[in-house]
Every structure is written in C-alpha cells, then in structure tokens.
Design a protein around this motif. Structure first.
Motif, PDB file in Angstrom:
ATOM      1  N   ASP A 240       0.817  -1.212   0.000  1.00 18.40           N
ATOM      2  CA  ASP A 240       0.000   0.000   0.000  1.00 18.40           C
ATOM      3  C   ASP A 240       0.853   1.264   0.000  1.00 18.40           C
ATOM      4  OD1 ASP A 240      -2.285   1.551   0.030  1.00 18.40           O
ATOM      5  OD2 ASP A 240      -2.477   1.518   2.203  1.00 18.40           O
ATOM      6  N   ASN A 241       2.014   1.207   0.599  1.00 21.52           N
ATOM      7  CA  ASN A 241       2.870   2.384   0.686  1.00 21.52           C
ATOM      8  C   ASN A 241       4.201   2.088   0.003  1.00 21.52           C
ATOM      9  OD1 ASN A 241       4.082   4.785   1.289  1.00 21.52           O
ATOM     10  ND2 ASN A 241       4.152   4.473   3.500  1.00 21.52           N
ATOM     11  N   THR A 242       4.392   2.678  -1.188  1.00 19.15           N
ATOM     12  CA  THR A 242       5.648   2.481  -1.918  1.00 19.15           C
ATOM     13  C   THR A 242       6.152   3.839  -2.401  1.00 19.15           C
ATOM     14  OG1 THR A 242       4.733   2.279  -4.156  1.00 19.15           O
ATOM     15  CG2 THR A 242       4.725   0.292  -2.781  1.00 19.15           C
ATOM     16  N   PRO A 243       7.424   3.927  -2.739  1.00 20.83           N
ATOM     17  CA  PRO A 243       7.968   5.186  -3.283  1.00 20.83           C
ATOM     18  C   PRO A 243       7.534   5.462  -4.710  1.00 20.83           C
ATOM     19  CG  PRO A 243       9.672   3.502  -3.241  1.00 20.83           C
ATOM     20  CD  PRO A 243       8.493   2.928  -2.514  1.00 20.83           C
ATOM     21  N   TYR A 244       6.791   4.529  -5.314  1.00 19.29           N
ATOM     22  CA  TYR A 244       6.347   4.708  -6.694  1.00 19.29           C
ATOM     23  C   TYR A 244       5.052   5.508  -6.793  1.00 19.29           C
ATOM     24  CZ  TYR A 244       9.256   0.498  -6.628  1.00 19.29           C
ATOM     25  OH  TYR A 244      10.273  -0.409  -6.401  1.00 19.29           O
ATOM     26  N   GLU A 245       4.411   5.773  -5.669  1.00 19.74           N
ATOM     27  CA  GLU A 245       3.093   6.393  -5.669  1.00 19.74           C
ATOM     28  C   GLU A 245       3.153   7.847  -5.215  1.00 19.74           C
ATOM     29  OE1 GLU A 245       0.155   3.935  -3.590  1.00 19.74           O
ATOM     30  OE2 GLU A 245       1.667   2.350  -3.567  1.00 19.74           O
ATOM     31  N   GLY A 246       2.285   8.669  -5.802  1.00 18.02           N
ATOM     32  CA  GLY A 246       2.155  10.051  -5.379  1.00 18.02           C
ATOM     33  C   GLY A 246       1.136  10.186  -4.265  1.00 18.02           C
ATOM     34  N   LYS A 247       1.257  11.234  -3.483  1.00 17.45           N
ATOM     35  CA  LYS A 247       0.336  11.468  -2.369  1.00 17.45           C
ATOM     36  C   LYS A 247      -0.722  12.491  -2.766  1.00 17.45           C
ATOM     37  CE  LYS A 247       3.534  12.849   0.536  1.00 17.45           C
ATOM     38  NZ  LYS A 247       4.848  12.602  -0.123  1.00 17.45           N
ATOM     39  N   MET A 248      -1.895  12.343  -2.177  1.00 16.79           N
ATOM     40  CA  MET A 248      -2.893  13.398  -2.294  1.00 16.79           C
ATOM     41  C   MET A 248      -2.433  14.605  -1.481  1.00 16.79           C
ATOM     42  SD  MET A 248      -6.735  11.794  -2.167  1.00 16.79           S
ATOM     43  CE  MET A 248      -7.401  10.861  -3.534  1.00 16.79           C
ATOM     44  N   LYS A 249      -2.838  15.771  -1.905  1.00 18.91           N
ATOM     45  CA  LYS A 249      -2.456  16.990  -1.214  1.00 18.91           C
ATOM     46  C   LYS A 249      -2.902  16.929   0.244  1.00 18.91           C
ATOM     47  CE  LYS A 249      -2.724  22.022  -1.581  1.00 18.91           C
ATOM     48  NZ  LYS A 249      -3.318  23.165  -2.337  1.00 18.91           N
ATOM     49  N   GLY A 250      -1.946  17.177   1.140  1.00 18.69           N
ATOM     50  CA  GLY A 250      -2.266  17.156   2.566  1.00 18.69           C
ATOM     51  C   GLY A 250      -2.015  15.819   3.233  1.00 18.69           C
ATOM     52  N   GLU A 251      -1.713  14.763   2.440  1.00 13.30           N
ATOM     53  CA  GLU A 251      -1.437  13.452   3.023  1.00 13.30           C
ATOM     54  C   GLU A 251       0.057  13.306   3.305  1.00 13.30           C
ATOM     55  OE1 GLU A 251      -4.886  10.435   1.398  1.00 13.30           O
ATOM     56  OE2 GLU A 251      -3.024  10.559   0.254  1.00 13.30           O
ATOM     57  N   THR A 252       0.374  12.510   4.310  1.00 15.26           N
ATOM     58  CA  THR A 252       1.776  12.245   4.634  1.00 15.26           C
ATOM     59  C   THR A 252       2.280  10.989   3.938  1.00 15.26           C
ATOM     60  OG1 THR A 252       1.106  11.011   6.610  1.00 15.26           O
ATOM     61  CG2 THR A 252       1.596  13.368   6.887  1.00 15.26           C
ATOM     62  N   ALA A 253       1.355  10.130   3.490  1.00 19.18           N
ATOM     63  CA  ALA A 253       1.729   8.897   2.788  1.00 19.18           C
ATOM     64  C   ALA A 253       0.576   8.481   1.873  1.00 19.18           C
ATOM     65  CB  ALA A 253       2.046   7.783   3.786  1.00 19.18           C
ATOM     66  N   PRO A 254       0.882   7.797   0.763  1.00 18.93           N
ATOM     67  CA  PRO A 254      -0.156   7.370  -0.182  1.00 18.93           C
ATOM     68  C   PRO A 254      -0.816   6.065   0.258  1.00 18.93           C
ATOM     69  CG  PRO A 254       1.972   6.754  -1.037  1.00 18.93           C
ATOM     70  CD  PRO A 254       2.234   7.473   0.264  1.00 18.93           C
ATOM     71  N   VAL A 255      -1.517   6.089   1.388  1.00 16.09           N
ATOM     72  CA  VAL A 255      -2.075   4.863   1.964  1.00 16.09           C
ATOM     73  C   VAL A 255      -3.566   5.020   2.236  1.00 16.09           C
ATOM     74  CG1 VAL A 255       0.120   4.190   3.004  1.00 16.09           C
ATOM     75  CG2 VAL A 255      -1.475   5.600   4.317  1.00 16.09           C
ATOM     76  N   PHE A 256      -4.239   3.885   2.307  1.00 18.45           N
ATOM     77  CA  PHE A 256      -5.649   3.857   2.680  1.00 18.45           C
ATOM     78  C   PHE A 256      -5.790   3.920   4.196  1.00 18.45           C
ATOM     79  CE2 PHE A 256      -6.024   1.912  -1.562  1.00 18.45           C
ATOM     80  CZ  PHE A 256      -7.120   2.591  -2.051  1.00 18.45           C
ATOM     81  N   PRO A 257      -6.913   4.515   4.665  1.00 17.61           N
ATOM     82  CA  PRO A 257      -7.941   5.210   3.879  1.00 17.61           C
ATOM     83  C   PRO A 257      -7.495   6.606   3.468  1.00 17.61           C
ATOM     84  CG  PRO A 257      -8.489   5.320   6.199  1.00 17.61           C
ATOM     85  CD  PRO A 257      -7.253   4.468   6.099  1.00 17.61           C
ATOM     86  N   HIS A 258      -8.049   7.066   2.337  1.00 15.98           N
ATOM     87  CA  HIS A 258      -7.814   8.433   1.888  1.00 15.98           C
ATOM     88  C   HIS A 258      -8.992   9.278   2.362  1.00 15.98           C
ATOM     89  CE1 HIS A 258      -4.409   7.265  -0.600  1.00 15.98           C
ATOM     90  NE2 HIS A 258      -5.136   6.270  -1.089  1.00 15.98           N
ATOM     91  N   PHE A 259      -8.697  10.247   3.202  1.00 18.47           N
ATOM     92  CA  PHE A 259      -9.766  11.055   3.808  1.00 18.47           C
ATOM     93  C   PHE A 259     -10.149  12.190   2.866  1.00 18.47           C
ATOM     94  CE2 PHE A 259      -7.613   9.032   7.424  1.00 18.47           C
ATOM     95  CZ  PHE A 259      -8.699   8.372   7.995  1.00 18.47           C
ATOM     96  N   THR A 260     -10.916  11.815   1.844  1.00 19.46           N
ATOM     97  CA  THR A 260     -11.310  12.784   0.821  1.00 19.46           C
ATOM     98  C   THR A 260     -12.217  13.874   1.360  1.00 19.46           C
ATOM     99  OG1 THR A 260     -13.118  11.304   0.167  1.00 19.46           O
ATOM    100  CG2 THR A 260     -11.055  11.118  -1.046  1.00 19.46           C
ATOM    101  N   SER A 261     -12.884  13.614   2.479  1.00 16.78           N
ATOM    102  CA  SER A 261     -13.751  14.634   3.067  1.00 16.78           C
ATOM    103  C   SER A 261     -12.965  15.873   3.473  1.00 16.78           C
ATOM    104  CB  SER A 261     -14.483  14.068   4.290  1.00 16.78           C
ATOM    105  OG  SER A 261     -13.560  13.521   5.215  1.00 16.78           O
ATOM    106  N   LYS A 262     -11.663  15.713   3.693  1.00 22.68           N
ATOM    107  CA  LYS A 262     -10.829  16.858   4.080  1.00 22.68           C
ATOM    108  C   LYS A 262     -10.573  17.806   2.915  1.00 22.68           C
ATOM    109  CE  LYS A 262      -8.246  14.478   7.744  1.00 22.68           C
ATOM    110  NZ  LYS A 262      -6.881  14.057   8.188  1.00 22.68           N
ATOM    111  N   PHE A 263     -10.826  17.332   1.697  1.00 25.10           N
ATOM    112  CA  PHE A 263     -10.485  18.132   0.529  1.00 25.10           C
ATOM    113  C   PHE A 263     -11.628  19.027   0.063  1.00 25.10           C
ATOM    114  CE2 PHE A 263      -7.909  14.125  -0.210  1.00 25.10           C
ATOM    115  CZ  PHE A 263      -6.807  14.625   0.470  1.00 25.10           C
ATOM    116  N   LEU A 264     -12.723  19.047   0.819  1.00 26.17           N
ATOM    117  CA  LEU A 264     -13.851  19.907   0.470  1.00 26.17           C
ATOM    118  C   LEU A 264     -13.589  21.317   0.992  1.00 26.17           C
ATOM    119  CD1 LEU A 264     -16.794  17.443   1.179  1.00 26.17           C
ATOM    120  CD2 LEU A 264     -16.249  18.490  -1.023  1.00 26.17           C
ATOM    121  N   ASN A 265     -12.719  22.002   0.321  1.00 24.17           N
ATOM    122  CA  ASN A 265     -12.319  23.349   0.757  1.00 24.17           C
ATOM    123  C   ASN A 265     -12.582  24.376  -0.336  1.00 24.17           C
ATOM    124  OD1 ASN A 265     -10.474  22.379  -1.025  1.00 24.17           O
ATOM    125  ND2 ASN A 265      -8.651  22.875   0.186  1.00 24.17           N
TER     126      ASN A 265
END
Length: 553
Positions: A240-265
């Motif tokens: 789930d966490n590899t150096p090959y993946e990009g992170k969503m803005k505001g995340e510290t790691a590209p892992v599940f769960p992705h808290f998309t509710s935080k991006f409603l700005n």
C-alpha cells in the motif's frame, strides 16, 4: 379449334405478365429503413491498458467487464496507429476513425505552427460557460477538423437522432459528441456541477439543475475512500505504501484510507482522483438516458461516455498500486449496474455498447529499474534549455525552440521567418544534438520521415500523428521504458510503445456476434465498424476499416 388457339396464346403470355409484375418499380410501401439498435453507448475508459481486462478478471463480478467479454466480441490486438498517445487525440481517433494528421487534434495542447500560439484542444473564446461562473465552460469542438460517427448519425437521420457526450474532462465529453451534438456535459471543479457551453445551449435543462442540486460530488467525497475489499486481498498490486506512488495533497503517505472529506475546501476537483469520479459520471449518464428519453425515439440515439478518473488515479499512483486495482474493481461494479440499467430501460438486446480506451500507461520507471527492466526519465526541460543555448550560439537568436510538447520540437517559426534563418540547418543541428541524448531512440525530421531508417511501424505512427499546421517539425522517439518528465511517482503516457498503444476494444449487444479476434485491428476501425452496423456513412476523415468479424450478417 378457335377457342383452343385463344387459350394457347393466353398461356404463352402468363410468364411475361408474371415477369413484368416481378420487375415492378419499388415503392415506399415495400422499402424499409435499415434495422438499427435503439441506442448506441460508447464507453471510453481513460488510460485503460488492454491487460486490465484480465489482470483483475478473477476479482471482477459477472455483470461488468466479464459480461462484456462473455456476451460480446473482443478485439484483442487493437492498437493506436499514431503518436502522441494522449486523451484528446484518442477520443478524436475513436470517433472520427482517423488520426491527428487529418482530424487535427494533435495533442491535448498543441502549437499553431504559423503563429507560435499554444492551443488547448477544445478551447473556444467565442462561447461562454453554462451552469457555472467559472471559465471551465469556454469550450467547443471547433478545433476538430473532421466529422465524427456521431455527426454522421445525425446526418443520416436528418438530425432526428439524439447525441449527447458526458465526461469529467471537457475534451472527453466534447470531442466524441462531435459538432452536431444535442449536448455535451463536463464537470466543474469550482461548483461540483455538470456544465456545458453556449455552443450547445443557453441554459441547462431543468433536470440537469435538479441533478446538480443534489450535490452528489460532495456526498461521494464525504464517504472518504477505503478499499472495497480487505487490503490483504489485493494480490495484483504492490504494497500500500511504496515510493512509486504520489500522495494526495495534505497526506503524509499514499495509503488507505484516503480522507477525501478533508479536501472539500471550496473545490470539488478531488473527486477526479478517486473512483467516485467514475461513479458520478455513470450516475449522470443514467439520469441523461432517463430524462432525454434516449433509446425511446424512432431513430437510434447515441450516448458518448468517457470515464476519466482512471486516468487521474493512474497518473498519481501508477499501474501497480492498490489504488489502481481498487478503482477498476469499483468500476467493474459500476459498469455492471449501468448495463443492468440499460437492460431495464432500453431493453436487453436492443442497444449496442462498445468499450475502449484513449491510451494506456507505462509502469513507473523506478519500479521497472528496481526489477532490472530498462527504463528511465528523459529530462526534456533541461535538454530544451541546453539546446536553445546551443542554437543561440550558432544562429544568434534566443529561444528558437518553443517547447518539446507532444515529444516534438516546436520551433519559433515566426521568429525564424522574420530573421530569415536557415530552417534546414536549424533542424539538422537539433537532430544531431537530440540523437546523442540519453533515452532518445530517434529524432526524425518530419519532412524526411517517409525515408528515415526506422522500423515501418514507427514510421507509420509518426506520419499519422503529424499535422503540418499543429505539430512540431521534429518527432522525438524515446527508448522503451523511457518517458518525458521529472516526477518520480505515478505514471504517464504519450509514446509509441505497446503499454501506451495496446487498448481494449469490446462490442456487445444489438448486431454484435459473440467471440474474439487476435488479428491486428486499429483504433481507427471503431468508427467504420459502427458505420457498418448502423448503415450510415463513415466520418469525413475516416481511414479505418470495418471489423467484419464483429458484426452479425
């Protein structure tokens, strides 16, 4: 005796009378309109590699991808016949049966070679947004130079067929729907609404406003994004966490769960990078079919649907991420639901659907290198700076190259003409320099492409992709596994290699056989196959051929 002669003469004339009756001119009463499906649905899955049909097949259900393969006809060796392999060119190629050299969509963005002006594929300053105060609706199909199969359907039915395009991306909705569409809709990040432009209408239909008022984008993002199944069951993916993946803005790691509710700005754009972007597109497609009564008219209707989130997810996380696998597992469920909806509303066997892709995607270059497979990044930005400096020394003019956009050398032709510079000498200097750069297989002067010492398959692709007014004059072909960029994470596309050019193509429904085909077919064959199915003319720039094996006789 006299009566016998009369009877004999009458008998002689019976075959003549019968023959004359058989040759009676046809009338409108004994000619029927060619049989056609009630509805055609084109589904383009953005960035879907061909192997995704099978990579997760044991995890797909029975009603989505597997239903298409089981009940439909799959063309297993369908290739894109040009470079660059990007979204706008792909959607245009599918629906025109043509290539950038003819239909003119030379990239997502391209440079008008005469003026040096950069042009977005669907930009149109003469139209305004409908459904939002943003500028996201200032779009139309006017840059597309050829007709589409959807245009030809409108022409064949005296514009009685209804044609609508839908996609999160404006280009994914606009270009397939063509020039004569009743509507094209795309997603507005600012409002979370489906919008359009004044090219199609002055105001949104009431039903679209009603759909928008339900705030589906907000509802989806508030769910956050976790895996559909237990994380440890995603065996076709890397950790789930590899150096090959990009992170969503505001995340510290590209892992599940992705808290998309935080991006409603104040923006709903984050839905593009989740499977929910596909879900909301299919929700809107069903609402479109219901409210526009598609498949209920006397003439065949056409829904051109593009599913864009697969591309955003792929770019961010790459080919081998859990996020990518989860996106396709969720899409499979959404497709199953959508096909069931078509069964119920249009009627099973009464519609024709095809599924394809606009391009594929490469594996992350570091992922390949870590597994001893050749790959690399081509630093186009640094090379552009260095090459311009070299040219300035030789020709005493700055910035003779505008960009390497679309893996092409786009010259400052306006400046070159004003200064009366030797363009042939400039091109030779560029070719000599580029061919010495790491990762470059060939640098081809397009004027000499036909006689260049390169494989015929590559020669054909670069000629097909070269539009004299909108493409750079030198085509750069990279070595396998290489692509342009600076990002270490995720993936991209745009090259000539099979991972970018080998796409799925599956037909199902009315007029379609069940089966499969392994001989080579082309993206350009989709439109003429549909034309043959519908008994209508091919698009005006078509170069493809009908795939006869697909069609019932």
């Amino acid at each position: 005796m006299k009566q016998f002669k009369i009877l004999f003469i009458a008998i002689l004339f019976i075959p003549i009378i019968s023959s004359a009756q058989k040759k009676k001119p046809a009338t409108s009463q004994n000619i029927s309109t060619p049989a056609r499906p009630k509805l055609v649905v084109g589904i383009v899955v953005d960035q879907m590699r061909w192997d995704y049909l099978y990579r997760y097949a044991n995890r797909y259900g029975t009603g989505g991808f597997n239903r298409l393969l089981r009940e439909g006809f799959t063309c297993e060796n369908t290739q894109i016949p040009y470079v660059p392999t990007v979204t706008a060119a792909g959607h245009s190629g599918i629906y025109t049966g043509s290539v950038p050299a003819i239909h003119g969509i030379a990239g997502n963005d391209f440079i008008i070679q005469k003026t040096g002006k950069s042009m977005y594929c669907t930009e149109d300053s003469t139209v305004q947004t409908v459904g939002s105060t943003s500028t996201a609706g200032e779009m139309s199909p006017r840059n597309l130079l050829a007709s589409t199969i959807t245009d030809e359907l409108k022409l064949a039915t005296n514009f009685k067929s209804k044609v609508i395009g839908i996609a999160l991306k404006d280009r994914g909705g606009i270009l397939p729907a063509g020039h004569a569409a009743d509507a094209a809709y795309w997603f507005d990040d600012k409002t979370g609404n489906w919008i359009t432009s004044t090219f199609y209408m002055k105001e949104l239909p009431i039903w679209v406003n009603t759909f928008n008022s339900q705030k589906f984008a907000e509802k989806y993002l508030k769910q956050d994004w976790n895996t559909l199944y237990p994380l440890d069951t995603y065996l076709q993916s890397t950790a789930d966490n590899t150096p090959y993946e990009g992170k969503m803005k505001g995340e510290t790691a590209p892992v599940f769960p992705h808290f998309t509710s935080k991006f409603l700005n104040g923006s709903y754009g984050a839905i593009r990078n989740t499977p929910y972007g596909n879900s909301i597109s299919l929700d809107f497609a069903k609402e479109t079919i219901a409210n526009e009564q598609m498949g209920k008219h006397d003439q065949t209707d056409f829904l051109a649907l593009s599913l864009s989130s697969t591309d955003y997810v792929g770019h961010q996380y790459g080919v081998n991420a859990v996020e990518t696998e989860d996106t396709y597992l969720r899409l499979d469920k959404d497709l199953a639901d959508f096909l069931s909806y078509l069964d119920l509303t249009v009627g099973k066997g009464e519609y024709t659907v095809f599924l394809s892709a606009d391009h594929g995607a490469a594996h992350n270059r570091q992922f390949l290198m870590d597994h001893n497979i050749p790959a690399g990044l081509w630093g186009g930005g640094t090379i552009l700076k260095d090459l311009n400096a070299l040219l300035q020394k030789q020709f005493n003019q700055p910035k003779l190259i505008l960009s390497f956009n679309n893996y092409q050398v786009n010259f400052n032709n306006k400046l070159i003409k004003e200064k009366n510079l030797d363009i042939d000498a400039i091109k030779k200097a560029c070719v000599d320099y580029l061919q010495d750069q790491d990762g470059v297989a060939y640098a081809i002067d397009m004027e000499n492409a036909a006689v260049s010492p390169i494989p015929d398959a590559l020669k054909t692709r670069i000629i097909n992709g070269y539009n004299r007014e909108r493409s750079g004059e030198i085509q750069i072909l990279l070595k396998p596994g290489y692509f342009q960029g600076i990002a270490e994470t995720g993936t991209t596309h745009g090259t000539w290699n099979p991972y970018d050019t080998h796409i799925p193509l599956v037909f199902m429904g009315w007029g379609i056989k069940q089966g499969s085909l392994n001989r080579p077919t082309s993206m350009a064959d989709i439109a003429p196959t549909l034309a043959a199915l519908l008994h209508i003319q091919e698009p005006s720039g078509n170069i493809g051929l009908p795939i006869e094996e697909v069609l019932k006789k």
